[in-house]
Enzyme design. Structure first.
Site, PDB file in Angstrom:
ATOM      1  N   GLU A   1       0.681  -1.156  -0.204  1.00  0.00           N
ATOM      2  CA  GLU A   1       0.000   0.043   0.338  1.00  0.00           C
ATOM      3  C   GLU A   1       0.660   1.367   0.612  1.00  0.00           C
ATOM      4  O   GLU A   1       0.039   2.122  -0.455  1.00  0.00           O
ATOM      5  CB  GLU A   1      -0.921  -0.069   1.081  1.00  0.00           C
ATOM      6  CG  GLU A   1      -2.279  -1.121   1.450  1.00  0.00           C
ATOM      7  CD  GLU A   1      -3.197   0.228  -0.094  1.00  0.00           C
ATOM      8  OE1 GLU A   1      -2.640   0.380  -0.379  1.00  0.00           O
ATOM      9  OE2 GLU A   1      -4.290  -1.167  -0.283  1.00  0.00           O
TER      10      GLU A   1
ATOM     11  N   ASP B   1      -6.690   8.696  -0.466  1.00  0.00           N
ATOM     12  CA  ASP B   1      -5.844   7.804   0.322  1.00  0.00           C
ATOM     13  C   ASP B   1      -4.165   7.857   1.097  1.00  0.00           C
ATOM     14  O   ASP B   1      -3.248   9.062   0.876  1.00  0.00           O
ATOM     15  CB  ASP B   1      -5.476   6.683  -0.174  1.00  0.00           C
ATOM     16  CG  ASP B   1      -6.625   5.664  -1.618  1.00  0.00           C
ATOM     17  OD1 ASP B   1      -7.316   5.553  -0.687  1.00  0.00           O
ATOM     18  OD2 ASP B   1      -6.128   4.883  -2.447  1.00  0.00           O
TER      19      ASP B   1
END
Length: 129
Positions: free
Chosen positions: A35, A53
């Site tokens: 991620e 994000d």
């Protein structure tokens, strides 16, 4: 802050993430690697739905944190900017909230692609856990 794999593994273990939600420590560390590359300041977007994000676990502003750019469910009850600092305790708390939802770790696309159903038995072998 950019963590090393083993540094993050030790930190997450200390925060009782090994086995949390039924997921091994290796799954959590693997997810963070894919991620954010272990970078607490990772910031990505704009996503198709207008969200962004944030941080180590790339927590999304539509669902988990509030960034004042758009409306948010803010299920973690936190400002997204707090997810970009070097203190990852709040990031960990929010990740624990995410995984309580029915999707579990499948909420993280990178985990599904790179970590789910993979043999992670050697992933943390060098970390002296």
């Amino acid at each position: 802050k950019v963590f090393s794999k083993c540094e993050l593994a030790h930190k997450l273990k200390a925060q009782e993430m090994d086995g949390f939600g039924g997921y091994s420590l290796a799954n959590w560390v693997c997810m963070a690697e894919y991620e954010s590359n272990f970078n607490t300041r990772a910031f990505n977007g704009k996503n198709a739905n207008g969200s962004y994000d944030y941080g180590l676990f790339q927590l999304n502003s539509k669902w988990w944190c509030k960034d004042n750019k758009r409306s948010s469910s803010n299920a973690c009850n936190i400002m997204c900017s707090k997810l970009l600092d070097d203190n990852i305790d709040d990031d960990i708390s929010c990740a624990k909230r995410v995984v309580r939802d029915p999707k579990g770790m499948s909420a993280w696309k990178a985990w599904v692609k790179h970590c789910k159903d993979k043999d992670l038995s050697e992933y943390l072998a060098s970390c002296n856990l």
